[in-house]
Write a protein that holds these residues in place. Structure first.
Motif, short mmCIF file in Angstrom:
data_model
loop_
_atom_site.label_atom_id
_atom_site.label_comp_id
_atom_site.label_asym_id
_atom_site.label_seq_id
_atom_site.Cartn_x
_atom_site.Cartn_y
_atom_site.Cartn_z
N ALA A 1 30.27 25.15 45.22
CA ALA A 1 30.83 24.43 44.07
C ALA A 1 30.50 25.14 42.77
N LEU A 2 29.26 25.65 42.66
CA LEU A 2 28.84 26.31 41.42
C LEU A 2 29.64 27.59 41.18
N SER A 3 29.80 28.41 42.22
CA SER A 3 30.54 29.66 42.05
C SER A 3 32.00 29.39 41.71
N ASP A 4 32.59 28.38 42.35
CA ASP A 4 33.98 28.02 42.06
C ASP A 4 34.15 27.61 40.59
N LYS A 5 33.22 26.81 40.09
CA LYS A 5 33.31 26.34 38.71
C LYS A 5 33.15 27.49 37.72
N LEU A 6 32.15 28.35 37.97
CA LEU A 6 31.90 29.46 37.05
C LEU A 6 33.07 30.44 37.01
N LEU A 7 33.58 30.78 38.18
CA LEU A 7 34.72 31.70 38.24
C LEU A 7 35.96 31.09 37.59
N SER A 8 36.16 29.79 37.84
CA SER A 8 37.32 29.12 37.25
C SER A 8 37.23 29.07 35.73
N LEU A 9 36.02 28.92 35.21
CA LEU A 9 35.86 28.92 33.75
C LEU A 9 36.33 30.23 33.14
N PHE A 10 36.11 31.33 33.85
CA PHE A 10 36.52 32.63 33.34
C PHE A 10 38.04 32.72 33.19
N TYR A 11 38.78 32.39 34.27
CA TYR A 11 40.22 32.61 34.17
C TYR A 11 40.99 31.43 33.61
#
Length: 314
Positions: A274-284
Motif C-alpha cells: 500500500a505504501l509503495s503504491d501511494k508514493l509512486l502514485s503521488l509522483f505521476y
C-alpha cells in the motif's frame, strides 16, 4: 462490508460501496496533509492555467510546440482534478465512502487521462524531432491540420482500451474486503479486493501498459536519440547547450511519469504494498503536474518574453 443483491443459490454478493482509506494511517497529520494537498492543487491549477492563457493571447507562441503544450497543460489540470478534490474532501470530512459507480468512474477517467498523457508526451517529442532534425520540412509536416489530428488522437487513442479495462475490472466479484488502501480508485489496490482468479485481468493490464506506455516511451527515446545525435553536430556550443537544456527538461518529466507508472502497473500483484503504491502514485498524479509549468515555461525564453510583454501591456 456493505453488500446488496445476495443470492442464496450461488452464495454471492455485490459490493455497492468501498472505503477509500487514503492517508487515514496518519491521523496526526491530517491537517498538514490537507494544507499541503490544497497548496499543490492550487499551484497546479494556476501554473497550468497560466501556460494556457499566455500561449493563447501571445501571437509569437502560436506554434505547434505551444499548441501541444496548451493541450498538455489542460490535460494536467483534468488529470489532477480526478483525484485530488476527492482526497481533500475525504480529509476534510473524514468520509471515506465511495460508491461502486463513483469508484469505477474515477478509475476510468484517470486511466483515460493517463493514456492521453503518455501519447501526448510522445507526440511532443515527435514535434521536437521534426523541428530539430528536419527544420526545413517542419512547417509543412507540422501544419495546423496535422497538429489537430495528433492532439485529437492523443485524447481519444486510449479510450477503447481503458473503457474495456475498467469494465473488465468492475465485472469482477469483490468479497475479500471493501477497504481500498489507497487515496483513489487505482487498478492495483482495487484488483486486490477481487475474489477468484484475476490472471486474465493482470494480463490485460500488461497488454494495455505495453500499448499505451511502453510503445510511446520507446518512440520518445527513439526521437530523442536522433535529436541528440543532431544536436552534437551543431557548430556552436551555445546552440548545443540550449538544445540539450530543452531535451533534458522534457526527459525529466517523461522519466518521472513513465518509470513511476510502469512500476505501479507492471509489477506483479503479489509484490505491491500500500505504501509503495501511494508514493509512486503521488509522483505521476501530483508531482509531475506541478513540475510542468516550471520545466516547460519558466525555463523557456519565448514564454518569459511573452510574459514580459503581457506585464508591460497591463
Amino acid at each position: 462490508m456493505k453488500h446488496s443483491g445476495i443470492k442464496e443459490e450461488d452464495n454471492t454478493s455485490t459490493v455497492t460501496q468501498f472505503l477509500l482509506l487514503g492517508f487515514s494511517d496518519l491521523p496526526n497529520l491530517q491537517g498538514f496533509l490537507f494544507g499541503m494537498f490544497s497548496i499543490m492543487y492550487v499551484t497546479i491549477i494556476i501554473g497550468n492555467s497560466f501556460i494556457i492563457l499566455i500561449t493563447r493571447i501571445d501571437p509569437t507562441l502560436h506554434k505547434p510546440m505551444y499548441f501541444f503544450l496548451t493541450n498538455f497543460s489542460f490535460l494536467e489540470i483534468c488529470y489532477v482534478s480526478v483525484t485530488l478534490p476527492r482526497v481533500l474532501y475525504s480529509i476534510w470530512t473524514q468520509d471515506k465512502t465511495i460508491s461502486l459507480l463513483a469508484c469505477a468512474t474515477q478509475m476510468c477517467l484517470f486511466l483515460l487521462l493517463a493514456a492521453t498523457d503518455s501519447i501526448l508526451l510522445a507526440v511532443m517529442s515527435y514535434d521536437r524531432y521534426v523541428a530539430i532534425c528536419n527544420p526545413l520540412h517542419y512547417p509543412l509536416v507540422m501544419n495546423q491540420t496535422k497538429c489537430t489530428q495528433l492532439a485529437v488522437g492523443s485524447w481519444l487513442g486510449g479510450m477503447p482500451f481503458q473503457l474495456g479495462q475498467t469494465c473488465q475490472i468492475f465485472s469482477l466479484h469483490f468479497c475479500k474486503s471493501n477497504k481500498i488502501d489507497h487515496f483513489f480508485c487505482d487498478i492495483p489496490p482495487v484488483i486486490k479486493l477481487a475474489c477468484g482468479d484475476t490472471s486474465v485481468n493482470e494480463l490485460y493490464i500488461y497488454v494495455v501498459a505495453i500499448l499505451l506506455a511502453a510503445i510511446p516511451f520507446i518512440l520518445i527515446l527513439t526521437s530523442y536519440s536522433k535529436i541528440i545525435a543532431t544536436i552534437l553536430r551543431l557548430p556552436t556550443a551555445q546552440g548545443r547547450a540550449k538544445a540539450f537544456s530543452t531535451c533534458s527538461s522534457h526527459l525529466v518529466v517523461v522519466i518521472l511519469f513513465y518509470v513511476s507508472a510502469s512500476i505501479t502497473y507492471l509489477m506483479p500483484k503479489s509484490t505491491h504494498s500500500a505504501l509503495s503504491d501511494k508514493l509512486l502514485s503521488l509522483f505521476y498524479t501530483i508531482v509531475t503536474p506541478i513540475f510542468n509549468p516550471m520545466i516547460y515555461s519558466l525555463r523557456n525564453k519565448e514564454v518569459i518574453a511573452a510574459l514580459r510583454r503581457l506585464l508591460l501591456r497591463a
